[in-house]
Design a protein around this motif. Sequence first.
Motif, PDB file in Angstrom:
ATOM      1  N   VAL A  19      -5.583 -18.048   0.345  1.00  0.00           N
ATOM      2  CA  VAL A  19      -6.446 -17.201  -0.473  1.00  0.00           C
ATOM      3  C   VAL A  19      -7.534 -16.692   0.463  1.00  0.00           C
ATOM      4  CG1 VAL A  19      -7.877 -16.992  -2.527  1.00  0.00           C
ATOM      5  CG2 VAL A  19      -6.005 -18.658  -2.486  1.00  0.00           C
ATOM      6  N   ALA A  20      -7.659 -15.375   0.556  1.00  0.00           N
ATOM      7  CA  ALA A  20      -8.620 -14.809   1.506  1.00  0.00           C
ATOM      8  C   ALA A  20      -8.991 -13.399   1.108  1.00  0.00           C
ATOM      9  CB  ALA A  20      -8.020 -14.804   2.923  1.00  0.00           C
ATOM     10  N   SER A  21     -10.224 -13.055   1.434  1.00  0.00           N
ATOM     11  CA  SER A  21     -10.680 -11.664   1.341  1.00  0.00           C
ATOM     12  C   SER A  21     -10.613 -11.088  -0.063  1.00  0.00           C
ATOM     13  CB  SER A  21      -9.854 -10.789   2.290  1.00  0.00           C
ATOM     14  OG  SER A  21      -9.873 -11.310   3.584  1.00  0.00           O
ATOM     15  N   ALA A  22     -10.843 -11.906  -1.069  1.00  0.00           N
ATOM     16  CA  ALA A  22     -10.966 -11.394  -2.438  1.00  0.00           C
ATOM     17  C   ALA A  22     -12.437 -11.558  -2.833  1.00  0.00           C
ATOM     18  CB  ALA A  22     -10.009 -12.131  -3.370  1.00  0.00           C
ATOM     19  N   GLU A  23     -12.716 -12.072  -4.004  1.00  0.00           N
ATOM     20  CA  GLU A  23     -14.100 -12.351  -4.402  1.00  0.00           C
ATOM     21  C   GLU A  23     -14.470 -13.798  -4.089  1.00  0.00           C
ATOM     22  OE1 GLU A  23     -14.814 -11.091  -8.453  1.00  0.00           O
ATOM     23  OE2 GLU A  23     -13.255  -9.567  -8.243  1.00  0.00           O
ATOM     24  N   LEU A  24     -13.551 -14.473  -3.395  1.00  0.00           N
ATOM     25  CA  LEU A  24     -13.729 -15.880  -3.069  1.00  0.00           C
ATOM     26  C   LEU A  24     -15.008 -16.107  -2.282  1.00  0.00           C
ATOM     27  CD1 LEU A  24     -11.833 -18.412  -3.484  1.00  0.00           C
ATOM     28  CD2 LEU A  24     -11.308 -18.188  -1.042  1.00  0.00           C
ATOM     29  N   GLY A  25     -15.784 -17.101  -2.718  1.00  0.00           N
ATOM     30  CA  GLY A  25     -16.986 -17.476  -1.992  1.00  0.00           C
ATOM     31  C   GLY A  25     -18.153 -16.530  -2.161  1.00  0.00           C
ATOM     32  N   VAL A  26     -18.021 -15.538  -3.050  1.00  0.00           N
ATOM     33  CA  VAL A  26     -19.094 -14.581  -3.301  1.00  0.00           C
ATOM     34  C   VAL A  26     -19.456 -14.575  -4.784  1.00  0.00           C
ATOM     35  CG1 VAL A  26     -19.800 -12.167  -3.188  1.00  0.00           C
ATOM     36  CG2 VAL A  26     -18.457 -13.150  -1.328  1.00  0.00           C
ATOM     37  N   SER A  27     -18.480 -14.261  -5.623  1.00  0.00           N
ATOM     38  CA  SER A  27     -18.705 -14.329  -7.063  1.00  0.00           C
ATOM     39  C   SER A  27     -17.850 -15.409  -7.716  1.00  0.00           C
ATOM     40  CB  SER A  27     -18.396 -12.971  -7.716  1.00  0.00           C
ATOM     41  OG  SER A  27     -17.041 -12.626  -7.512  1.00  0.00           O
ATOM     42  N   HIS A  28     -16.990 -16.053  -6.918  1.00  0.00           N
ATOM     43  CA  HIS A  28     -16.085 -17.094  -7.404  1.00  0.00           C
ATOM     44  C   HIS A  28     -16.123 -18.238  -6.398  1.00  0.00           C
ATOM     45  CE1 HIS A  28     -12.414 -18.288  -9.745  1.00  0.00           C
ATOM     46  NE2 HIS A  28     -12.191 -18.985  -8.646  1.00  0.00           N
ATOM     47  N   PRO A  29     -16.262 -19.499  -6.855  1.00  0.00           N
ATOM     48  CA  PRO A  29     -16.340 -20.618  -5.915  1.00  0.00           C
ATOM     49  C   PRO A  29     -15.233 -20.583  -4.877  1.00  0.00           C
ATOM     50  CG  PRO A  29     -16.822 -21.373  -8.123  1.00  0.00           C
ATOM     51  CD  PRO A  29     -16.393 -19.947  -8.257  1.00  0.00           C
ATOM     52  N   GLY A  30     -15.624 -20.829  -3.606  1.00  0.00           N
ATOM     53  CA  GLY A  30     -14.734 -20.537  -2.501  1.00  0.00           C
ATOM     54  C   GLY A  30     -14.108 -21.719  -1.803  1.00  0.00           C
ATOM     55  N   GLY A  31     -13.855 -21.506  -0.497  1.00  0.00           N
ATOM     56  CA  GLY A  31     -13.000 -22.395   0.265  1.00  0.00           C
ATOM     57  C   GLY A  31     -13.663 -23.621   0.844  1.00  0.00           C
ATOM     58  N   PHE A  32     -15.005 -23.723   0.776  1.00  0.00           N
ATOM     59  CA  PHE A  32     -15.666 -24.903   1.325  1.00  0.00           C
ATOM     60  C   PHE A  32     -15.678 -26.028   0.294  1.00  0.00           C
ATOM     61  CE2 PHE A  32     -18.343 -21.894   4.165  1.00  0.00           C
ATOM     62  CZ  PHE A  32     -17.275 -21.762   5.044  1.00  0.00           C
ATOM     63  N   SER A  33     -14.509 -26.332  -0.194  1.00  0.00           N
ATOM     64  CA  SER A  33     -14.326 -27.337  -1.236  1.00  0.00           C
ATOM     65  C   SER A  33     -12.952 -27.969  -1.049  1.00  0.00           C
ATOM     66  CB  SER A  33     -14.423 -26.686  -2.620  1.00  0.00           C
ATOM     67  OG  SER A  33     -14.134 -27.611  -3.646  1.00  0.00           O
ATOM     68  N   GLN A  34     -12.862 -29.268  -1.289  1.00  0.00           N
ATOM     69  CA  GLN A  34     -11.564 -29.921  -1.128  1.00  0.00           C
ATOM     70  C   GLN A  34     -10.563 -29.504  -2.193  1.00  0.00           C
ATOM     71  OE1 GLN A  34     -13.113 -33.957  -1.085  1.00  0.00           O
ATOM     72  NE2 GLN A  34     -12.900 -34.071   1.155  1.00  0.00           N
ATOM     73  N   ILE A  35     -11.055 -29.028  -3.335  1.00  0.00           N
ATOM     74  CA  ILE A  35     -10.208 -28.500  -4.402  1.00  0.00           C
ATOM     75  C   ILE A  35     -10.763 -27.141  -4.816  1.00  0.00           C
ATOM     76  CG2 ILE A  35      -9.323 -28.812  -6.742  1.00  0.00           C
ATOM     77  CD1 ILE A  35      -8.170 -30.870  -4.922  1.00  0.00           C
ATOM     78  N   ALA A  36      -9.885 -26.167  -4.996  1.00  0.00           N
ATOM     79  CA  ALA A  36     -10.300 -24.831  -5.438  1.00  0.00           C
ATOM     80  C   ALA A  36      -9.346 -24.344  -6.521  1.00  0.00           C
ATOM     81  CB  ALA A  36     -10.300 -23.854  -4.258  1.00  0.00           C
ATOM     82  N   ARG A  37      -9.894 -23.568  -7.458  1.00  0.00           N
ATOM     83  CA  ARG A  37      -9.060 -22.967  -8.511  1.00  0.00           C
ATOM     84  C   ARG A  37      -9.324 -21.463  -8.507  1.00  0.00           C
ATOM     85  NH1 ARG A  37     -10.106 -25.615 -13.814  1.00  0.00           N
ATOM     86  NH2 ARG A  37      -8.524 -27.138 -13.191  1.00  0.00           N
ATOM     87  N   VAL A  38      -8.237 -20.675  -8.487  1.00  0.00           N
ATOM     88  CA  VAL A  38      -8.368 -19.230  -8.316  1.00  0.00           C
ATOM     89  C   VAL A  38      -7.394 -18.498  -9.230  1.00  0.00           C
ATOM     90  CG1 VAL A  38      -9.094 -19.434  -5.900  1.00  0.00           C
ATOM     91  CG2 VAL A  38      -6.654 -19.219  -6.451  1.00  0.00           C
ATOM     92  N   PRO A  39      -7.641 -17.208  -9.493  1.00  0.00           N
ATOM     93  CA  PRO A  39      -6.656 -16.392 -10.208  1.00  0.00           C
ATOM     94  C   PRO A  39      -5.362 -16.270  -9.411  1.00  0.00           C
ATOM     95  CG  PRO A  39      -8.816 -15.326 -10.191  1.00  0.00           C
ATOM     96  CD  PRO A  39      -8.900 -16.471  -9.237  1.00  0.00           C
ATOM     97  N   GLY A  40      -4.244 -16.240 -10.107  1.00  0.00           N
ATOM     98  CA  GLY A  40      -2.951 -16.147  -9.439  1.00  0.00           C
ATOM     99  C   GLY A  40      -2.800 -14.901  -8.592  1.00  0.00           C
ATOM    100  N   ASP A  41      -3.446 -13.803  -8.989  1.00  0.00           N
ATOM    101  CA  ASP A  41      -3.311 -12.553  -8.250  1.00  0.00           C
ATOM    102  C   ASP A  41      -3.999 -12.593  -6.885  1.00  0.00           C
ATOM    103  OD1 ASP A  41      -1.786 -11.394 -10.223  1.00  0.00           O
ATOM    104  OD2 ASP A  41      -3.464 -10.310 -11.144  1.00  0.00           O
ATOM    105  N   TRP A  42      -4.802 -13.605  -6.643  1.00  0.00           N
ATOM    106  CA  TRP A  42      -5.446 -13.727  -5.335  1.00  0.00           C
ATOM    107  C   TRP A  42      -4.607 -14.522  -4.345  1.00  0.00           C
ATOM    108  CZ3 TRP A  42     -11.255 -15.259  -6.451  1.00  0.00           C
ATOM    109  CH2 TRP A  42     -11.854 -14.244  -7.224  1.00  0.00           C
ATOM    110  N   VAL A  43      -3.589 -15.174  -4.822  1.00  0.00           N
ATOM    111  CA  VAL A  43      -2.838 -16.124  -4.001  1.00  0.00           C
ATOM    112  C   VAL A  43      -1.765 -15.400  -3.187  1.00  0.00           C
ATOM    113  CG1 VAL A  43      -1.363 -18.173  -4.056  1.00  0.00           C
ATOM    114  CG2 VAL A  43      -3.277 -17.973  -5.661  1.00  0.00           C
ATOM    115  N   ILE A  44      -1.666 -15.778  -1.920  1.00  0.00           N
ATOM    116  CA  ILE A  44      -0.651 -15.222  -1.023  1.00  0.00           C
ATOM    117  C   ILE A  44       0.221 -16.365  -0.524  1.00  0.00           C
ATOM    118  CG2 ILE A  44      -0.277 -14.042   1.185  1.00  0.00           C
ATOM    119  CD1 ILE A  44      -3.097 -12.802   0.740  1.00  0.00           C
TER     120      ILE A  44
END
Length: 332
Positions: A88-113
């Motif tokens: 998961v990269a270069s979406a709204e991650l870590g700006v308006s949605h909790p990001g990658g500096f976490s051992q567990i993350a939950r994201v919208p499916g459309d952001w997943v590669i």
Amino acid sequence: MADFRALVVDKKDERFSVSIQSLSKDDLPVGDVTVRVRYSGVNYKDGLASIPEGRILESYPMVPGIDLAGVVVESRDSRYKEGDEVIVASAELGVSHPGGFSQIARVPGDWVIPLPQGLTLKEAMVLGTAGFTSAMSVQRLEENGLTPEKGPVIVTGASGGVGSTAVAMLAKRGYHVVASTGKTAAHDYLRSLGAEEILSREETTDESGRPLQKARWAGAVDPVGGKTLAYLLATTKFGGSVALSGLTGGPKLTTTVFPFILRGVSLLGIDSAHVSQDYRIRVWNRLAGDLKPDRLLERIATREIALDELPEILSAILKGKVTGRTIVKMEE
């Protein structure tokens, strides 16, 4: 899922804090895919998220980290299942949605590669958003007609994450690469990545105010902006292009229309956050293929840190003291 650790940035009234906290599943945001994060990259934008004057976070508290690579542990999206390796990269991650500096993350499916064949999770974050931005810059330059036969390509800010990966990618593609850096200690490193010439930062900073100078570059990858961008526009060859992705040299640009109307120069804005998913997947597939630097883990200067070391590195990256890539290994 048991409790997990994350870096949390918070602001309450005039109090601003950056700390490692223990979170629970209830703290996770709404999303379709839950990922156990293995690695996350450290980017300049993450550094901005760690200071009150950075002004990039849209709400508080927030977990920064604009990219991550890991393994799916839960999914309500039929495209992904438990055990899938993903980016998961270069979406709204870590700006308006909790990001990658976490051992567990939950994201919208459309952001997943899906992790492309040819990359490991660690390699994906050695490249990360910086590598994606570099690859997107090369892609846009080539879409605009750049080929190795047209002449040298300059990379500014070459010792940083975007710059160093761009040097390696362009060299692999057969371009004559000129690297610009303010760090004399990075010269040997840049030559090892494939740079054939190295210029100082002063040589690529326009103080003259002349709208056109000697035409030198068929193309440019610029994560710097400011006076460096003014220099690039004034020295790019007829029909050449500058791919701009950053502002470490400042957001202001003083130039004229002459490079555009007398030399047909193109200024290509690189916004890695809002490109379509199809385009994003195409670029990541190139990162696993023809744009993947040879011996990636050996050649790209990479520092691997633990989560507890992250606040110090975020401060260092804002001061220009980080060379190459830094990745956070999330497993204890």
